[in-house]
Design a protein around this motif. Sequence first.
Motif, short mmCIF file in Angstrom:
data_model
loop_
_atom_site.label_atom_id
_atom_site.label_comp_id
_atom_site.label_asym_id
_atom_site.label_seq_id
_atom_site.Cartn_x
_atom_site.Cartn_y
_atom_site.Cartn_z
N SER A 1 0.83 -1.21 0.00
CA SER A 1 0.00 0.00 0.00
C SER A 1 0.86 1.25 0.00
O SER A 1 0.57 2.23 -0.70
CB SER A 1 -0.92 0.02 1.23
OG SER A 1 -1.77 -1.11 1.24
N ILE A 2 1.94 1.23 0.77
CA ILE A 2 2.84 2.38 0.83
C ILE A 2 3.66 2.50 -0.44
O ILE A 2 3.87 3.60 -0.97
CB ILE A 2 3.75 2.26 2.08
CG1 ILE A 2 2.89 2.38 3.33
CG2 ILE A 2 4.85 3.30 2.06
CD1 ILE A 2 3.63 2.10 4.61
N TYR A 3 4.10 1.37 -0.99
CA TYR A 3 4.93 1.38 -2.20
C TYR A 3 4.13 1.83 -3.42
O TYR A 3 4.60 2.65 -4.21
CB TYR A 3 5.50 -0.01 -2.43
CG TYR A 3 6.32 -0.14 -3.69
CD1 TYR A 3 7.52 0.53 -3.83
CD2 TYR A 3 5.88 -0.94 -4.74
CE1 TYR A 3 8.28 0.42 -4.99
CE2 TYR A 3 6.62 -1.06 -5.91
CZ TYR A 3 7.82 -0.38 -6.02
OH TYR A 3 8.56 -0.50 -7.18
N ILE A 4 2.92 1.34 -3.56
CA ILE A 4 2.10 1.68 -4.73
C ILE A 4 1.53 3.09 -4.61
O ILE A 4 1.47 3.84 -5.56
CB ILE A 4 0.96 0.64 -4.90
CG1 ILE A 4 1.56 -0.72 -5.25
CG2 ILE A 4 -0.04 1.08 -5.96
CD1 ILE A 4 0.55 -1.84 -5.30
N GLY A 5 1.12 3.48 -3.39
CA GLY A 5 0.60 4.83 -3.17
C GLY A 5 -0.79 5.02 -3.76
O GLY A 5 -1.43 4.08 -4.25
N GLY A 6 -1.27 6.23 -3.69
CA GLY A 6 -2.58 6.55 -4.22
C GLY A 6 -3.07 7.89 -3.70
O GLY A 6 -2.63 8.36 -2.63
N ALA A 7 -3.96 8.51 -4.45
CA ALA A 7 -4.54 9.80 -4.06
C ALA A 7 -5.98 9.61 -3.62
O ALA A 7 -6.74 8.86 -4.25
CB ALA A 7 -4.46 10.78 -5.23
N PHE A 8 -6.36 10.28 -2.54
CA PHE A 8 -7.70 10.16 -1.98
C PHE A 8 -8.30 11.55 -1.80
O PHE A 8 -7.61 12.45 -1.30
CB PHE A 8 -7.67 9.45 -0.63
CG PHE A 8 -7.09 8.07 -0.66
CD1 PHE A 8 -7.91 6.96 -0.83
CD2 PHE A 8 -5.72 7.86 -0.53
CE1 PHE A 8 -7.38 5.68 -0.85
CE2 PHE A 8 -5.18 6.59 -0.55
CZ PHE A 8 -6.01 5.50 -0.71
N ALA B 1 -5.49 -0.27 6.45
CA ALA B 1 -5.72 0.99 7.14
C ALA B 1 -4.41 1.74 7.36
O ALA B 1 -4.34 2.97 7.19
CB ALA B 1 -6.42 0.73 8.47
N ILE B 2 -3.36 1.01 7.72
CA ILE B 2 -2.06 1.65 7.94
C ILE B 2 -1.52 2.22 6.63
O ILE B 2 -0.98 3.33 6.59
CB ILE B 2 -1.08 0.64 8.55
CG1 ILE B 2 -1.59 0.19 9.92
CG2 ILE B 2 0.32 1.22 8.67
CD1 ILE B 2 -0.79 -0.94 10.55
N GLY B 3 -1.68 1.46 5.54
CA GLY B 3 -1.24 1.96 4.25
C GLY B 3 -2.05 3.16 3.78
O GLY B 3 -1.51 4.12 3.23
N GLU B 4 -3.36 3.12 4.02
CA GLU B 4 -4.20 4.26 3.64
C GLU B 4 -3.80 5.52 4.39
O GLU B 4 -3.65 6.59 3.80
CB GLU B 4 -5.67 3.93 3.91
CG GLU B 4 -6.37 3.16 2.82
CD GLU B 4 -7.88 3.15 2.98
OE1 GLU B 4 -8.58 2.87 1.99
OE2 GLU B 4 -8.36 3.43 4.10
N VAL B 5 -3.66 5.41 5.72
CA VAL B 5 -3.38 6.61 6.50
C VAL B 5 -2.00 7.16 6.15
O VAL B 5 -1.78 8.38 6.22
CB VAL B 5 -3.49 6.30 8.01
CG1 VAL B 5 -2.26 5.57 8.54
CG2 VAL B 5 -3.73 7.56 8.81
N VAL C 1 -4.90 -6.35 13.98
CA VAL C 1 -4.55 -7.27 12.89
C VAL C 1 -5.33 -6.90 11.63
O VAL C 1 -4.77 -6.88 10.52
CB VAL C 1 -4.84 -8.73 13.31
CG1 VAL C 1 -4.64 -9.68 12.13
CG2 VAL C 1 -3.95 -9.14 14.47
N MET C 2 -6.61 -6.57 11.79
CA MET C 2 -7.41 -6.16 10.64
C MET C 2 -6.90 -4.87 10.01
O MET C 2 -6.99 -4.67 8.79
CB MET C 2 -8.88 -6.00 11.05
CG MET C 2 -9.59 -7.30 11.36
SD MET C 2 -11.31 -7.05 11.86
CE MET C 2 -11.99 -6.29 10.37
N ALA C 3 -6.35 -3.97 10.83
CA ALA C 3 -5.84 -2.70 10.31
C ALA C 3 -4.66 -2.90 9.37
O ALA C 3 -4.31 -2.00 8.60
CB ALA C 3 -5.43 -1.79 11.46
N ASN C 4 -4.05 -4.08 9.42
CA ASN C 4 -2.95 -4.40 8.52
C ASN C 4 -3.42 -4.96 7.18
O ASN C 4 -2.60 -5.15 6.28
CB ASN C 4 -2.02 -5.40 9.18
CG ASN C 4 -1.28 -4.83 10.37
OD1 ASN C 4 -0.17 -4.33 10.22
ND2 ASN C 4 -1.88 -4.87 11.53
N ALA C 5 -4.71 -5.27 7.08
CA ALA C 5 -5.20 -5.92 5.86
C ALA C 5 -6.49 -5.33 5.31
O ALA C 5 -6.87 -5.65 4.18
CB ALA C 5 -5.40 -7.42 6.11
#
Length: 431
Positions: free
Chosen positions: A289-296, A333-337, A383-387
Motif C-alpha cells: 500500500s505504501i509502495y504503490i501509493g494513491g490519491a484520496f 488501514a495503515i497503508g491508507e493513513v 490485525v485487521m488494520a494491517n489488511a
Amino acid sequence: MLYFALSCAQIALFLDMLRRLPATSAAVLCAAYVMMTQVYFIYRAAFFDSYRFPVGSYGSFYYRTEEGVVIYACIFGLIYLSTVGLTARTAVTPRRAFSEDTRLHGLIGPASLVILAATLTRLMTIDPAILWYNNEYLLIGSQAGLLVDNPIFALLASIVSLIMLIAGVSFACAVLLRRWVSAAILAFCLLILSAIAVAGASRNAAIPAASVSVTLFLLGSARHRIWAGLMAVACLGTIAVALIGRSTDELGISGIPRNVALLFSEEGRLYVEVMFLNLSQGIFVTTDSIYIGGAFPDLYKWLSFSPFPSAIDGFDGIRHFQVRLHSFVPMSAIGEVYNFGWPWMVWFAAVLGLLFRANAKLDSARYPFIAIVSSLLIFVYFVMANAYPMRNVFRQFLVAYLVVCWPVIWPMIRRPLARTWPRARGWRAVR
C-alpha cells in the motif's frame, strides 16, 4: 546489520513490556504479532521472488523487505512508548478475581438473551439464497446480502465480529460458572455466527473459538486449559476452511462440508500453509500500500474516520475512491493513513497510543471480563488494520475504547439513573 539491530532492540523492549504488563494486555499481544510477522515477512521475501509469483496475480505481493522492517519497527515503537511508565497490579490474579466476583452470575443470563436476539436477527435478515450459495467474496457480510436493507440491520452486520467476541468470552465464563442454560444458548449463537462467517469466507470466523480459548486459558483451571488448547486448534481449522472457500469461489453454507473434506484430503497440507501465510498477510498488504501509493479526496479521508454507518454518513457513495492493490485485496488501514498524509498519520497514531495506554492501565484483577474483551478487541482490529481499509476498523477501535473506559463511564451513567429510578426515590416504600 541495521535490520538485525532493530530486531534485537525490539526483543529487549518486548521483554520489558512483559516484565511490567500482563501477557494478555493489548500492547503485548500486538507487539508480539508485529515481531512474528516481521520474521515471517523476511522469510517470505528471501525465498519467494516476483518471477515465480508475478505482481498483480492471484495472491502475490512485492515483498519489500527493507520498508516492511522499518515501518513495523516504528509501529512497534509506538506500542512500546504508549506503555512507558505503566506497571500492572499483580496483588490479585484475574482468575482469583473472577472466582470471587459475584456480579457476573447475574449478568451472564441477560447477556446470553441479548446475544441470542442479535444472532437470530442477523440470521433472519440475510438473504437465504445468498447464505446458502453464492460465488461473490464478502457478499454475505455486505448490505447487498441483506434480505431487508435498512440502517439497523446494516449496522448489526457491521458489528457482528464484536458480537462473536463477546459471545465467546461470555460462553467461556458461563461454563466456568456452571451456568449451563446460558452456556447452551451462547453455544448455539456461536455455531450460527461461525457458520455465517465461514460461509462468507471471512477470517472473522476464527473469533469465536479464539475468544473461548483465551478466556478458558486465563480464567480456568488446568483441565480447562486443555479445552483451551483444543479450541485454539479449532480456531486454526476454522480459518483454513474459510480460506478454502475463498480459493474455490464457491461460498455459502452448502459449500462448508466440501471445504472441510478438502482440509482433510491429501491437499490439506497446502491449505494449512496458505493459512499461516494469510495470518501474516497484513504486513505485505501494508508495505505494498505504501509502495504503490494513491490519491484520496478529502471527503474519503474524513469519512474513513467516521463513527457512523454508511446509511447515515453516505460512505457507500464514495467507496469507489478506494484504492485496491489487486481485484481482491484492498489497501490496509495503515497503508491508507500513510497515503492520507502526515496530519492523518499523527491523528491515527495518537488514537492507537491512547488506546494501548488505557488498556494497559486497566486493573485486570478488578475487571477481568472487561480486560479480556478489550484486549482481544484491540488485538483483532489491530490485525485487521494491517489488511483492511480504515473504514473497516476505526469504528471498532472506538468501540474498544468504550469497553476499556466502561469502569469509568458506568458510574457516571448509574448516578443519574439512581436519582430518577422509582425504587431509589422510595416508591416501593410509599406503595
